[in-house]
Write a protein that holds these residues in place. Structure first.
Motif, PDB file in Angstrom:
ATOM      1  N   ILE A  30       7.180  -5.953  -5.588  1.00  0.00           N
ATOM      2  CA  ILE A  30       7.299  -4.503  -5.432  1.00  0.00           C
ATOM      3  C   ILE A  30       7.677  -3.843  -6.759  1.00  0.00           C
ATOM      4  O   ILE A  30       7.096  -2.830  -7.152  1.00  0.00           O
ATOM      5  N   GLU A  31       8.646  -4.427  -7.446  1.00  0.00           N
ATOM      6  CA  GLU A  31       9.064  -3.877  -8.738  1.00  0.00           C
ATOM      7  C   GLU A  31       7.943  -3.980  -9.773  1.00  0.00           C
ATOM      8  O   GLU A  31       7.740  -3.066 -10.567  1.00  0.00           O
ATOM      9  N   GLY A  32       7.233  -5.104  -9.757  1.00  0.00           N
ATOM     10  CA  GLY A  32       6.104  -5.258 -10.676  1.00  0.00           C
ATOM     11  C   GLY A  32       5.049  -4.196 -10.425  1.00  0.00           C
ATOM     12  O   GLY A  32       4.531  -3.584 -11.366  1.00  0.00           O
ATOM     13  N   LEU A  33       4.752  -3.955  -9.154  1.00  0.00           N
ATOM     14  CA  LEU A  33       3.792  -2.914  -8.804  1.00  0.00           C
ATOM     15  C   LEU A  33       4.267  -1.559  -9.307  1.00  0.00           C
ATOM     16  O   LEU A  33       3.497  -0.791  -9.903  1.00  0.00           O
ATOM     17  N   THR A  34       5.538  -1.273  -9.114  1.00  0.00           N
ATOM     18  CA  THR A  34       6.100   0.013  -9.545  1.00  0.00           C
ATOM     19  C   THR A  34       6.002   0.191 -11.054  1.00  0.00           C
ATOM     20  O   THR A  34       5.642   1.260 -11.545  1.00  0.00           O
ATOM     21  N   GLN A  35       6.294  -0.863 -11.798  1.00  0.00           N
ATOM     22  CA  GLN A  35       6.299  -0.759 -13.256  1.00  0.00           C
ATOM     23  C   GLN A  35       4.901  -0.770 -13.866  1.00  0.00           C
ATOM     24  O   GLN A  35       4.656  -0.119 -14.868  1.00  0.00           O
ATOM     25  N   SER A  51       0.835  -1.214   0.000  1.00  0.00           N
ATOM     26  CA  SER A  51       0.000   0.000   0.000  1.00  0.00           C
ATOM     27  C   SER A  51       0.860   1.250   0.000  1.00  0.00           C
ATOM     28  O   SER A  51       0.568   2.218  -0.716  1.00  0.00           O
ATOM     29  N   ARG A  52       1.935   1.226   0.772  1.00  0.00           N
ATOM     30  CA  ARG A  52       2.821   2.387   0.818  1.00  0.00           C
ATOM     31  C   ARG A  52       3.560   2.589  -0.507  1.00  0.00           C
ATOM     32  O   ARG A  52       3.792   3.728  -0.911  1.00  0.00           O
ATOM     33  N   VAL A  53       3.896   1.501  -1.173  1.00  0.00           N
ATOM     34  CA  VAL A  53       4.503   1.636  -2.504  1.00  0.00           C
ATOM     35  C   VAL A  53       3.482   2.269  -3.451  1.00  0.00           C
ATOM     36  O   VAL A  53       3.821   3.160  -4.235  1.00  0.00           O
ATOM     37  N   GLY A  54       2.226   1.830  -3.369  1.00  0.00           N
ATOM     38  CA  GLY A  54       1.170   2.442  -4.183  1.00  0.00           C
ATOM     39  C   GLY A  54       1.012   3.926  -3.880  1.00  0.00           C
ATOM     40  O   GLY A  54       0.899   4.745  -4.798  1.00  0.00           O
ATOM     41  N   ALA A  62      -3.619  -6.495  -7.385  1.00  0.00           N
ATOM     42  CA  ALA A  62      -2.986  -7.711  -7.907  1.00  0.00           C
ATOM     43  C   ALA A  62      -1.733  -8.065  -7.103  1.00  0.00           C
ATOM     44  O   ALA A  62      -1.499  -9.242  -6.786  1.00  0.00           O
ATOM     45  N   ALA A  63      -0.924  -7.064  -6.755  1.00  0.00           N
ATOM     46  CA  ALA A  63       0.288  -7.319  -5.973  1.00  0.00           C
ATOM     47  C   ALA A  63      -0.065  -7.886  -4.599  1.00  0.00           C
ATOM     48  O   ALA A  63       0.589  -8.823  -4.115  1.00  0.00           O
TER      49      ALA A  63
END
Length: 172
Positions: free
Chosen positions: A141-146, A80-83, A158-159
């Motif tokens: 995390i990287e997948g979410l970022t990209q 959630s924080r990455v989002g 999805a992540a």
């Protein structure tokens, strides 16, 4: 003084990329004189490194501070924080990868990228109670970022789903 300069450089590079801002633009973003900018960061490559080192510390603090103790809650909080980071900081992917793409021959940048990702993986794995699964968590995390720029909050959902599956598989 270095924190002020690094913060301004980070903002400038995040907004305009690594090729576009002139030294004068970077000076203005840092809020210092050209002489002071060069005193603390004597080259453009040093400016990029200072900006990314500052971003690294901000990212770690924002994503990994005060996480819940329970593995699933910790993972949901991290993702959630990455989002939230993607919404407020950059919706176009990772600034570290962009820097390496802009300066592919820079070994210090590659080292910084690798160190940043290794620390993110380790912190996530420890926080989630699965220290041997750092690479898997980094992929999430990287997948979410990209994917964020294409799917936004759906990428976060999805992540989280995939993260829960990873934790469930580890627990069984």
């Amino acid at each position: 003084m270095m924190v002020k300069i690094s913060a301004g450089l980070e903002r400038a590079f995040a907004r305009r990329g690594f090729a576009e801002p002139s030294v004068e633009d970077l000076r203005d973003a840092a809020g210092v004189s050209l002489r002071t900018l060069y005193k603390y960061t004597p080259s453009r490559s040093q400016m990029v490194l200072a900006a990314l080192e500052h971003r690294h510390q901000r990212y770690l603090e924002r994503v990994f501070t005060d996480l819940p103790q329970e593995s699933g809650e910790a993972l949901d909080t991290i993702l959630s924080r990455v989002g939230e980071w993607m919404v407020s900081e950059t919706s176009h992917g990772c600034l570290f990868h962009a820097a390496v793409a802009a300066y592919p021959a820079s070994l210090p940048l590659r080292d910084l990228l690798e160190g940043h990702k290794a620390e993110v993986a380790k912190k996530a794995a420890v926080a989630c109670g699965i220290p041997e699964k750092g690479i898997e968590l980094l992929v999430l995390i990287e997948g979410l970022t990209q994917v964020w720029s294409l799917q936004g909050p759906r990428a976060l959902d999805a992540a989280k789903l995939l993260g829960r599956a990873l934790l469930d598989r580890h627990e069984s």
